[in-house]
Motif scaffolding. Structure first.
Motif, PDB file in Angstrom:
ATOM      1  N   LEU A   2      39.020  22.320  36.090  1.00  0.00           N
ATOM      2  CA  LEU A   2      38.344  23.441  35.463  1.00  0.00           C
ATOM      3  C   LEU A   2      39.048  24.743  35.795  1.00  0.00           C
ATOM      4  N   GLN A   3      39.292  25.536  34.783  1.00  0.00           N
ATOM      5  CA  GLN A   3      39.833  26.871  34.967  1.00  0.00           C
ATOM      6  C   GLN A   3      38.915  27.870  34.271  1.00  0.00           C
ATOM      7  N   LEU A   4      38.692  28.987  34.922  1.00  0.00           N
ATOM      8  CA  LEU A   4      37.817  30.024  34.380  1.00  0.00           C
ATOM      9  C   LEU A   4      38.619  31.309  34.210  1.00  0.00           C
ATOM     10  N   VAL A   5      38.522  31.905  33.038  1.00  0.00           N
ATOM     11  CA  VAL A   5      39.202  33.156  32.743  1.00  0.00           C
ATOM     12  C   VAL A   5      38.172  34.137  32.228  1.00  0.00           C
ATOM     13  N   GLU A   6      38.118  35.292  32.854  1.00  0.00           N
ATOM     14  CA  GLU A   6      37.114  36.258  32.439  1.00  0.00           C
ATOM     15  C   GLU A   6      37.748  37.460  31.760  1.00  0.00           C
ATOM     16  N   SER A   7      36.916  38.153  31.030  1.00  0.00           N
ATOM     17  CA  SER A   7      37.368  39.345  30.333  1.00  0.00           C
ATOM     18  C   SER A   7      36.180  40.274  30.132  1.00  0.00           C
ATOM     19  N   GLY A   8      36.479  41.524  29.769  1.00  0.00           N
ATOM     20  CA  GLY A   8      35.410  42.429  29.390  1.00  0.00           C
ATOM     21  C   GLY A   8      35.137  43.579  30.329  1.00  0.00           C
ATOM     22  N   ALA A  97      32.539  31.811  38.801  1.00  0.00           N
ATOM     23  CA  ALA A  97      32.933  30.589  39.501  1.00  0.00           C
ATOM     24  C   ALA A  97      31.910  29.502  39.192  1.00  0.00           C
ATOM     25  N   ALA A  98      32.270  28.258  39.498  1.00  0.00           N
ATOM     26  CA  ALA A  98      31.455  27.104  39.111  1.00  0.00           C
ATOM     27  C   ALA A  98      30.965  26.325  40.325  1.00  0.00           C
ATOM     28  N   ALA A 113      33.594  27.110  43.216  1.00  0.00           N
ATOM     29  CA  ALA A 113      35.032  26.883  43.124  1.00  0.00           C
ATOM     30  C   ALA A 113      35.541  27.324  41.755  1.00  0.00           C
ATOM     31  N   SER A 114      36.811  27.128  41.554  1.00  0.00           N
ATOM     32  CA  SER A 114      37.476  27.480  40.286  1.00  0.00           C
ATOM     33  C   SER A 114      37.257  28.950  39.959  1.00  0.00           C
TER      34      SER A 114
END
Length: 125
Positions: A2-8, A97-98, A113-114
């Motif tokens: 799992l990869q998390l990418v945030e924006s905003g 994160a997850a 994590a992630s």
């Protein structure tokens, strides 16, 4: 994985609004609870809000209740944090994160994590 990418993130005046997005890839995000966290300069990272894997349960720390709303669109593998009535004290780097569930998002951040890369939110006039 799992990869998390945030924006905003960005700069906003007090009383303004921003919406953060946390997009998941590599794994279906609806297996995981997703938490939002923030870290201000000189302070420890703190949990802000969390949403369960299917979106049926949400939780917020007291300082953001009534101002922030967490939601998720599992069809888009994305979790959102709508932030309204922003205050200067909301200024921080925000992360998502997850985890398996939301039980630790305030007192047991290590369960998560992630971690995403972080996005700066600055509330200033």
């Amino acid at each position: 994985q799992l990869q998390l990418v945030e924006s905003g993130g960005g700069l906003v005046q007090p009383g303004g609004s921003l919406r953060l997005s946390c997009a998941a890839s590599g794994f279906s995000s609806d297996y995981f609870a997703i938490g939002w966290f923030r870290q201000a300069p000189g302070k420890e990272r703190e949990g802000v809000s969390c949403i369960s894997s299917k979106g049926g349960s949400t939780d917020y720390i007291d300082s953001v209740k009534g101002r922030f709303t967490i939601s998720r669109d599992n069809a888009k593998n994305t979790v959102y944090l709508q932030m309204n009535s922003l205050k200067p004290e909301d200024t921080a780097v925000y992360y998502c994160a997850a985890a398996g569930d939301c039980s630790g998002y305030v007192h047991r951040i290590i369960d998560f994590a992630s971690w995403s890369q972080g996005t700066q939110v600055t509330v200033s006039s």
